[in-house]
Write an enzyme that holds these catalytic residues in place. Structure first.
Site, PDB file in Angstrom:
ATOM      1  N   SER A  53       0.823  -1.207   0.000  1.00  0.00           N
ATOM      2  CA  SER A  53       0.000   0.000   0.000  1.00  0.00           C
ATOM      3  C   SER A  53       0.858   1.259   0.000  1.00  0.00           C
ATOM      4  CB  SER A  53      -0.929   0.011   1.226  1.00  0.00           C
ATOM      5  OG  SER A  53      -1.816  -1.079   1.195  1.00  0.00           O
ATOM      6  N   GLU A  76      -0.963  -3.741  14.580  1.00  0.00           N
ATOM      7  CA  GLU A  76      -1.922  -3.425  13.522  1.00  0.00           C
ATOM      8  C   GLU A  76      -3.353  -3.538  14.017  1.00  0.00           C
ATOM      9  OE1 GLU A  76      -2.451  -4.482   8.779  1.00  0.00           O
ATOM     10  OE2 GLU A  76      -1.595  -5.976  10.113  1.00  0.00           O
TER      11      GLU A  76
END
Length: 392
Positions: free
Chosen positions: A166, A249
Site C-alpha cells: 500500500s 496493527e
C-alpha cells in the site's frame, strides 16, 4: 471489561471534539470525508498537509511514550480520539503505517540509534512508510517469503519482490521481511530490515484495482541497499519482530475504522430510505443485522484492546479480522442490493459513487491483511490447539 468513561475521559472527549470543530474549517473543511479504502488518491497533498498540521498541534502518536515524542495517553483516551476524529468526518490520515505499525515496533524492538533516527520524523509526518510483507507466492503466509538479503560489508543488499504494498509509490521507507540465512525455511532465518525506497535498486509498479485506483503496488528490489545497522532486532529474529508489528496493527485505530464503517452504513440506510427499498422486509432486516453486527465489532475491539493494555491478550485478536472483514464485505453486498440496477452503471471515465467504491473495494476485505483461510488456521492451530494442517 469496564466500558465506563471517567470524568477525565469525557473532558478529553470534549477537548478533541472542540479542537476539531475549531480547526477543521476554512481550507481544511474541503478535506472532510476524503481518503479511505479505494480512495487514497483523494486530496492526497491536502491530507498530508493536514496530517502535518495535526502533528504540530500534538495530535499524532498519542499512545507513544512521551520520551519518544508521544503523549503517553491511556487506552480509552486513544480510543476517544479515534472515535471523535472519525465522527467529525475528518480526512483519512496519511501516516498510519509509520505511526501505528512501525513506530511501536521500533519502540519495542529497535535500537536507541534507530529510535533517535526515525521516531521524530514519524511524529512530525516528515517520512512516510510502507510495509514489505506479502509476496506473489507468500501472501498471507508470511513464513514463505523468498525476498533475500545478504550482508556485504557495512550494508545489506536486497533482492526480491513484494506485492500489494500500500502506497509504496508515495513512501520514503519500507520495513521489509527478508530471508537472510541461506538454506533456511519457514519462520527461521528471516530478518526485519528498514530499506529506503528512493534509490536505483527499487522499482515500484502500481496495480490498478477494481475501483480504478492504484494504492496497491508491486515493489521489485534489485540490488537495493540499506545500512547494516538498520535491522530491527537481531538478524534471524525477523519473524518475532514481524509478528509484533501485526499485533500493533490491531490497535486503537480499529475503533476509528469502525466509526468509518458506521458512516458507510448510514449512507446505505439513507439510500434505502430515498429509493424506498427500506420498506422491503429483507433489506430492512439486513440493515438491522448490520447495526447489531457493528456493535458486536465495537465491543469485541474494546475487549481485545483492554486485554492488550493489561498484558493478558488471548484469542480475541485472532478473530478480529474475520469479524470485521465479513461484516464489511456483507455491507458492500447490501449496498448494491439497495441501489439495484443503478449500481451497474458509472459516470464518465469510470467515475464510481461512494456505494460502488464500497462494494468493489470490500471484495478484497477477506483477503488482504491475512486471508480468512489463514486466520482460521491460526485460530485452529494456535488458539484451539488442533493438529497442524499438512504442508507439502
Amino acid at each position: 471489561m469496564d466500558l465506563t468513561y471517567s470524568a477525565e475521559d469525557e473532558a478529553f472527549r470534549a477537548e478533541v471534539r472542540e479542537w476539531l470543530a475549531d480547526h477543521l474549517v476554512g481550507e481544511w473543511a474541503a478535506l472532510r470525508g476524503t481518503g479511505g479504502n479505494g480512495r487514497d488518491h483523494e486530496s492526497y497533498e491536502g491530507r498530508l498537509a493536514w496530517n502535518r498540521y495535526l502533528a504540530k498541534h500534538g495530535w499524532t502518536c498519542l499512545g507513544w511514550p512521551e520520551e519518544h515524542g508521544g503523549r503517553g495517553l491511556p487506552l480509552f483516551q486513544q480510543v476517544i480520539f479515534h472515535e471523535e476524529y472519525a465522527r467529525a468526518d475528518a480526512p483519512v490520515r496519511i501516516n498510519h503505517l509509520g505511526e501505528e505499525l512501525l513506530g511501536p515496533t521500533l519502540i519495542a524492538h529497535g535500537t536507541d540509534a534507530q529510535k533517535e533516527r526515525f521516531l521524530p520524523k514519524i511524529v512530525a509526518v516528515e517520512e512516510l512508510w510502507c510495509q514489505g510483507y506479502s509476496e506473489t507466492g507468500a501472501g498471507s503466509d508470511l513464513a514463505g517469503v523468498r525476498t533475500r538479503a545478504r550482508l556485504d560489508g557495512d550494508q545489506w543488499v536486497v533482492d526480491g519482490q513484494k506485492v500489494w504494498t500500500s502506497n509504496a509509490h508515495l513512501s520514503d521507507w519500507c520495513f521489509v521481511v527478508c530471508r537472510t540465512e541461506p538454506g533456511s525455511s519457514r519462520h527461521h532465518g528471516l530478518s526485519y530490515l528498514l530499506v529506503p525506497m528512493k534509490q536505483p535498486g527499487v522499482e515500484v509498479r502500481p496495480i490498478q484495482q477494481l475501483t480504478g485506483t492504484s494504492e496497491f503496488n508491486e515493489v521489485f528490489f534489485d540490488g537495493a541497499v540499506t545500512s547494516a545497522d538498520l535491522v530491527v532486532g537481531e538478524p534471524g529474529d525477523g519473524w518475532k519482530v514481524a509478528m509484533a508489528t501485526l499485533g500493533f496493527e490491531r490497535g486503537v485505530s480499529t475503533i476509528g475504522q469502525q466509526v468509518g464503517f458506521a458512516r458507510e452504513l448510514e449512507t446505505v440506510e439513507e439510500a434505502a430510505r430515498a429509493n424506498g427499498t427500506i420498506d422491503d422486509p429483507d433489506i430492512s432486516s439486513r440493515l438491522a443485522q448490520a447495526h447489531v453486527g457493528l456493535e458486536v465489532l465495537r465491543l469485541h475491539a474494546l475487549r481485545t484492546l483492554s486485554a492488550y493494555d493489561s498484558g493478558s491478550s488471548g484469542p480475541e485478536a485472532s478473530v478480529s479480522k474475520l469479524l470485521w472483514a465479513r461484516w464489511h464485505r456483507d455491507l458492500g453486498d447490501l449496498a448494491m442490493d439497495v441501489v439495484g440496477l443503478a449500481g451497474l452503471t458509472t459516470g464518465a471515465d469510470y467515475a464510481l459513487d461512494r456505494l460502488q467504491s464500497l462494494y468493489l473495494f470490500s471484495r478484497a476485505d477477506t483477503i488482504y491483511g491475512g486471508s480468512d483461510e489463514i486466520q482460521r488456521n491460526i485460530i485452529a492451530e494456535r488458539v484451539l490447539g488442533l493438529p497442524r494442517e499438512a504442508r507439502a
